[in-house]
Design an enzyme around this catalytic site. Structure first.
Site, PDB file in Angstrom:
ATOM      1  N   SER A  16       6.333   3.495   2.158  1.00 52.24           N
ATOM      2  CA  SER A  16       6.606   2.962   3.339  1.00 52.24           C
ATOM      3  C   SER A  16       7.967   2.875   3.761  1.00 52.24           C
ATOM      4  O   SER A  16       8.232   3.743   4.388  1.00 52.24           O
ATOM      5  CB  SER A  16       6.080   1.724   3.286  1.00 52.24           C
ATOM      6  OG  SER A  16       5.268   1.559   2.789  1.00 52.24           O
ATOM      7  N   LYS A  63      -4.078  -5.778  -1.840  1.00 54.73           N
ATOM      8  CA  LYS A  63      -4.292  -6.119  -0.262  1.00 54.73           C
ATOM      9  C   LYS A  63      -5.060  -7.390  -0.393  1.00 54.73           C
ATOM     10  O   LYS A  63      -4.782  -7.878   0.659  1.00 54.73           O
ATOM     11  CB  LYS A  63      -4.330  -4.648   0.500  1.00 54.73           C
ATOM     12  CG  LYS A  63      -3.753  -3.439   0.010  1.00 54.73           C
ATOM     13  CD  LYS A  63      -4.430  -2.442   0.330  1.00 54.73           C
ATOM     14  CE  LYS A  63      -3.079  -1.758   0.734  1.00 54.73           C
ATOM     15  NZ  LYS A  63      -3.542   0.448   1.788  1.00 54.73           N
ATOM     16  N   ASN A  84      -2.591  -5.126   4.840  1.00 50.24           N
ATOM     17  CA  ASN A  84      -1.222  -3.548   4.096  1.00 50.24           C
ATOM     18  C   ASN A  84      -0.559  -4.720   4.953  1.00 50.24           C
ATOM     19  O   ASN A  84       1.420  -3.947   4.607  1.00 50.24           O
ATOM     20  CB  ASN A  84      -1.861  -2.323   4.889  1.00 50.24           C
ATOM     21  CG  ASN A  84      -0.951  -1.986   6.122  1.00 50.24           C
ATOM     22  OD1 ASN A  84      -0.720  -2.866   6.770  1.00 50.24           O
ATOM     23  ND2 ASN A  84      -1.062  -0.764   6.250  1.00 50.24           N
ATOM     24  N   GLY A 123     -15.703   5.510  -1.725  1.00 45.71           N
ATOM     25  CA  GLY A 123     -15.341   4.712  -2.220  1.00 45.71           C
ATOM     26  C   GLY A 123     -14.844   3.544  -1.034  1.00 45.71           C
ATOM     27  O   GLY A 123     -15.004   3.119   0.699  1.00 45.71           O
ATOM     28  N   GLY A 126     -10.118  -1.289  -0.690  1.00 46.01           N
ATOM     29  CA  GLY A 126      -9.506  -1.537   0.418  1.00 46.01           C
ATOM     30  C   GLY A 126      -9.105   0.409   1.653  1.00 46.01           C
ATOM     31  O   GLY A 126      -9.614   0.226   2.511  1.00 46.01           O
TER      32      GLY A 126
END
Ligand code: S3P
Length: 432
Positions: A16, A63, A84, A123, A126
């Site tokens: 980020s 998360k 998130n 998967g 998260g």
């Protein structure tokens, strides 16, 4: 000034801030954004409150736990049990999941429509949950495949789709229109022979995707995880700042920037900089330099003498010269700074540009309990040093935050543990 942080597994930490960096200089006076090296969601939540942060990005593996620790959970967080993004709204810690926009934004950008399409999500963690949620909401017919079938089924049930084991992928993948992989790079669940030019393959991995080559060879449309990263960052940015992010310049900003060579330790008096510096230097095999000690040697006087006899302005001038010298050295060094170095805008800028600045943090009361106040003239001259320390820290907090690349909490940690934590965070990014 609003302070924001990102926390989670070190390996994901680089994301980020890189996205923020593109739009960040425009609003540099309004907010500061730094990494937070927490070892649990509880620690991250505690630091969030302690520091009075306005928002936080959260990466795996926190998360789920951070969703639990929030005061208010957005509907998608309630469904996915994962968030998130934390933002303080009306004094409450509100949890959001902007990962779902990472998926829809990337697909939109690639011109892929989802309504009525057969979607396979690999998967059930998260990222898998966010992908399945986003695809389902866009009208896709979604199957989640996971190594542990129960986990896939539970997630699928909450989203309103179906869940299977990875052993069923061979039958489903050839018929799917869109396959989103959120598996670790080493898990090879897709056989190239199942893929055709009709397939759209979307890999959440944004660095070194093994699926990319497979998809390209099979003539599939391939979307990589960089877009996911960007499109989850943009709504978080909107929530944090209330401003419209400059997505185009974010897109052009490199995800991983080269890190400077020195490591500097910044933070309040008594936070532990001088103790951590040699431990970290020995882990990294780097020399160590204590700016206060260098300055005392150069001036031939102790810091209390210098400040007492010549005043704080003179001391700051000496501090500036000593730190400028240290940062100009060609030898990568662990530099332990005086607690007030960041108050000089020029030094804050130099530290940010020429070093990986680590904010060594402990609450002011804890810092005070570790030092002999008589050796710290800026506190010793006050009748109530504790109150003076708290006020001084409050005044400086945003300067530490603005300078820092990452914060490490030294409360209840030995210098060896703190240096190990810093080492792990830095080397995870350096060795990618
Ligand atoms: C100061 C911190 C001290 C020293 C001086 C001023 C400050 O260093 O540079 O007393 O302004 O916070 P430490 O942070 O190593 O105690």
């Amino acid at each position: 000034m609003h302070l924001f942080a990102v926390t989670g597994a070190p390996v994901l930490h680089s994301k980020s801030p890189a996205l923020f960096a593109a739009a960040y200089p425009l609003h540099a006076d309004d907010f500061a954004y730094f990494r937070m090296a927490a070892q649990s969601a509880e620690e991250a939540a505690w630091l969030f409150g302690e520091l009075g942060l306005s928002g936080m990005n959260i990466t795996a593996p926190f998360k789920g736990d951070m969703a639990r620790l929030a005061d208010v959970r957005a509907p998608e967080v309630q469904t996915l049990n994962a968030c998130n993004t934390w933002v303080v709204e009306g004094g409450k810690k509100c949890a959001y999941n902007t990962d779902i926009f990472g998926v829809t934004g990337s697909l939109e950008k690639a011109g892929v429509t989802v309504a009525g399409k057969r979607c396979l999500v690999l998967g059930a963690g998260g990222a898998g949950g966010a992908a399945a949620y986003a695809l389902r909401a866009a009208g896709g017919v979604v199957v989640i495949a996971n190594r542990t079938v129960d986990k896939a089924r539970r997630l699928a049930q909450s989203i309103g789709c179906s869940g299977v084991g990875l052993d069923e992928v061979a039958a489903i993948a050839p018929q799917a229109d869109l396959i989103v992989s959120t598996l670790y790079p080493h898990v090879d669940a897709l056989n190239e022979a199942w893929l055709t030019p009709q397939h759209v393959i979307f890999d959440a991995i944004y660095h070194g995707s093994a699926l990319r080559d497979k998809a390209r060879r099979a003539g599939c449309t391939f979307i990589d995880g960089a877009g996911w990263l960007l499109h989850q960052g943009a709504p978080a940015y909107r929530k944090f700042t209330g401003l419209e992010p400059d997505v185009e310049s974010m897109e052009k900003s490199p995800l991983l920037k080269a890190l400077p060579r020195h490591i500097s330790l910044i933070g309040f008096m008594g936070s532990g900089k001088s103790a951590v510096a040699p431990a970290l230097a020995s882990l990294l095999g780097m020399p160590v330099l204590d700016v206060d000690a260098a300055l005392e040697a150069r001036c031939g006087a102790s810091i209390p003498q210098l400040i007492g006899e010549k005043g704080e302005a003179y001391f700051r001038e000496q501090e500036r010269m000593a730190l400028e010298d240290a940062l100009a050295s060609a030898t990568p060094t662990v530099i332990s700074c005086g607690g007030g170095a960041v108050t000089q805008p020029l030094l804050s800028k130099l530290l940010k540009e020429n070093s990986i600045a680590i904010w060594i943090y402990a609450p002011p009361a804890c810092c005070l309990s570790r030092i002999d106040v008589s050796t710290r003239p800026l506190l010793a001259r006050h009748a109530n040093p504790q109150q003076a320390a708290e006020e001084l820290f409050e005044k400086r907090k945003s300067q530490y935050a603005k300078t820092a690349w990452m914060l490490v909490n030294t409360t209840c940690r030995s210098e060896v543990q703190v240096s190990r934590l810093i080492y792990d965070e830095i080397s995870n990014i350096l060795h990618r």
